[in-house]
Design a protein around this motif. Structure first.
Motif, PDB file in Angstrom:
ATOM      1  N   UNK A   1      26.694  78.645  20.707  1.00 52.58           N
ATOM      2  CA  UNK A   1      25.363  79.261  20.824  1.00 52.58           C
ATOM      3  C   UNK A   1      24.370  78.655  19.850  1.00 52.58           C
ATOM      4  N   UNK A   2      24.808  77.703  19.034  1.00 50.43           N
ATOM      5  CA  UNK A   2      23.905  76.975  18.155  1.00 50.43           C
ATOM      6  C   UNK A   2      23.583  77.651  16.845  1.00 50.43           C
ATOM      7  N   UNK A   3      24.351  78.691  16.466  1.00 49.79           N
ATOM      8  CA  UNK A   3      24.088  79.360  15.193  1.00 49.79           C
ATOM      9  C   UNK A   3      24.488  78.480  14.009  1.00 49.79           C
ATOM     10  N   UNK A   4      25.548  77.702  14.204  1.00 45.72           N
ATOM     11  CA  UNK A   4      26.011  76.765  13.176  1.00 45.72           C
ATOM     12  C   UNK A   4      26.317  75.452  13.878  1.00 45.72           C
ATOM     13  N   UNK A   5      25.836  74.354  13.327  1.00 47.01           N
ATOM     14  CA  UNK A   5      26.028  73.062  13.979  1.00 47.01           C
ATOM     15  C   UNK A   5      27.114  72.219  13.322  1.00 47.01           C
ATOM     16  N   UNK A   6      27.356  72.418  12.026  1.00 53.13           N
ATOM     17  CA  UNK A   6      28.292  71.574  11.285  1.00 53.13           C
ATOM     18  C   UNK A   6      29.723  72.091  11.438  1.00 53.13           C
ATOM     19  N   UNK A   7      30.233  72.038  12.667  1.00 53.05           N
ATOM     20  CA  UNK A   7      31.581  72.513  12.967  1.00 53.05           C
ATOM     21  C   UNK A   7      32.273  71.476  13.850  1.00 53.05           C
ATOM     22  N   UNK A   8      33.494  71.103  13.476  1.00 56.27           N
ATOM     23  CA  UNK A   8      34.278  70.169  14.274  1.00 56.27           C
ATOM     24  C   UNK A   8      34.893  70.948  15.444  1.00 56.27           C
ATOM     25  N   UNK A   9      34.236  70.869  16.596  1.00 57.59           N
ATOM     26  CA  UNK A   9      34.645  71.659  17.753  1.00 57.59           C
ATOM     27  C   UNK A   9      36.066  71.334  18.199  1.00 57.59           C
ATOM     28  N   UNK A  10      36.406  70.047  18.224  1.00 56.49           N
ATOM     29  CA  UNK A  10      37.737  69.644  18.676  1.00 56.49           C
ATOM     30  C   UNK A  10      38.824  70.194  17.755  1.00 56.49           C
ATOM     31  N   UNK A  11      38.593  70.132  16.455  1.00 56.92           N
ATOM     32  CA  UNK A  11      39.590  70.614  15.488  1.00 56.92           C
ATOM     33  C   UNK A  11      39.794  72.118  15.617  1.00 56.92           C
ATOM     34  N   UNK A  12      38.689  72.878  15.713  1.00 54.24           N
ATOM     35  CA  UNK A  12      38.801  74.327  15.820  1.00 54.24           C
ATOM     36  C   UNK A  12      39.426  74.751  17.147  1.00 54.24           C
ATOM     37  N   UNK A  13      39.108  74.010  18.207  1.00 50.14           N
ATOM     38  CA  UNK A  13      39.713  74.338  19.511  1.00 50.14           C
ATOM     39  C   UNK A  13      41.209  74.075  19.479  1.00 50.14           C
ATOM     40  N   UNK A  14      41.620  73.001  18.809  1.00 47.99           N
ATOM     41  CA  UNK A  14      43.046  72.691  18.683  1.00 47.99           C
ATOM     42  C   UNK A  14      43.750  73.762  17.863  1.00 47.99           C
ATOM     43  N   UNK A  15      43.130  74.212  16.775  1.00 46.91           N
ATOM     44  CA  UNK A  15      43.712  75.293  15.976  1.00 46.91           C
ATOM     45  C   UNK A  15      43.853  76.575  16.802  1.00 46.91           C
ATOM     46  N   UNK A  16      42.803  76.906  17.541  1.00 47.02           N
ATOM     47  CA  UNK A  16      42.832  78.121  18.360  1.00 47.02           C
ATOM     48  C   UNK A  16      43.958  78.054  19.388  1.00 47.02           C
ATOM     49  N   UNK A  17      44.093  76.910  20.052  1.00 43.41           N
ATOM     50  CA  UNK A  17      45.124  76.761  21.083  1.00 43.41           C
ATOM     51  C   UNK A  17      46.516  76.858  20.477  1.00 43.41           C
ATOM     52  N   UNK A  18      46.711  76.224  19.318  1.00 42.98           N
ATOM     53  CA  UNK A  18      48.027  76.263  18.681  1.00 42.98           C
ATOM     54  C   UNK A  18      48.377  77.680  18.213  1.00 42.98           C
ATOM     55  N   UNK A  19      47.424  78.385  17.659  1.00 41.61           N
ATOM     56  CA  UNK A  19      47.672  79.772  17.238  1.00 41.61           C
ATOM     57  C   UNK A  19      48.051  80.636  18.432  1.00 41.61           C
ATOM     58  N   UNK A  20      47.345  80.449  19.528  1.00 37.61           N
ATOM     59  CA  UNK A  20      47.637  81.211  20.748  1.00 37.61           C
ATOM     60  C   UNK A  20      49.021  80.852  21.285  1.00 37.61           C
TER      61      UNK A  20
END
Length: 240
Positions: free
Chosen positions: A108-127
């Motif tokens: 939603x553009x509230x924060x731009x300095x985020x590594x989307x790929x890294x966080x998505x990988x973390x989320x998937x692995x946790x799930x």
């Protein structure tokens, strides 16, 4: 705390409804892609799927609370295997919701300095870890149930004759005995089906077992419907 738990249950119920809608759209769009002159319908379904997926983020707070409360409760179990599996699973689930929220903040553009790929990988692995631990606990519960049934149906020591025909458990092959154990315990059956269906998405995202949107859609829909059923009928939830 009870107010938070009630809020979490309500959020989970609404989130399950949104999830069922999202995966229904995914499944329908996959099926209609193979049909001629359905391009506009497919585009609308994919847009609706995206909007519903974004709307699910609104219920993440309730899910995080529920996961933390569930981890606290499972940490008090007397049996070490369910205590370990469920506690670590719920903590991983809470981490998944937190990572998913970070991804939403990025989208939603509230924060731009985020590594989307890294966080998505973390989320998937946790799930993925959460679902695997839930399945491990289901397997432990199933083995215990089957062992208990076998003990109840085994012949008495003084009976030297082969298993009589009225002792069905001695004669049934393993697959039928397994089905019988699941049929006698609907909460365990539903929980196992739900967790098996939940595996399709992380397996595909992690590249462990590639699937297609149709399989992921139908698995997600089944899982969501089971989740809605267990919320509507608490007696069908797994008890520990």
């Amino acid at each position: 705390m009870e107010a938070f738990v009630s809020f979490a249950d309500q959020s989970r119920g609404r989130e399950r409804a949104f999830r069922a809608t999202q995966y229904s759209c995914m499944l329908l769009s996959y099926l209609l892609e193979q049909k001629p002159r359905q391009e506009q319908v497919v585009v609308k379904l994919k847009r609706l799927e995206s909007n519903v997926s974004s709307g699910r983020k609104l219920f993440r707070l309730g899910n995080v609370i529920h996961a933390i409360v569930a981890a606290r409760q499972s940490a008090q179990l007397s049996n070490v295997v369910p205590r370990l599996c469920l506690t670590v699973s719920n903590l991983n689930r809470a981490m998944y919701f937190i990572c998913d929220t970070v991804l939403w903040v990025k989208s939603v553009g509230l924060v731009s300095d985020i590594d989307k790929k890294k966080w998505r990988d973390w989320a998937t692995r946790c799930y993925y870890y959460s679902v695997m631990l839930n399945l491990a606990e289901d397997l432990y519960e199933l083995c215990w149930r089957m062992e208990h049934m076998a003990r109840m149906q085994s012949p008495e020591k003084e009976d030297s004759s082969p298993c009589s025909h009225d002792r069905a458990g001695c004669l049934l092959p393993f697959p039928l005995f397994l089905c019988l154990a699941l049929r006698k315990h609907p909460p365990l059956l539903l929980d196992t089906v739900k967790n098996l269906c939940d595996l399709s998405s992380p397996l595909d995202r992690l590249g462990i077992y590639k699937s297609n949107p149709g399989i992921i859609g139908i698995c997600g829909l089944i899982s969501s419907l089971v989740g809605i059923l267990t919320i509507a009928r608490p007696q069908l939830r797994m008890k520990h």
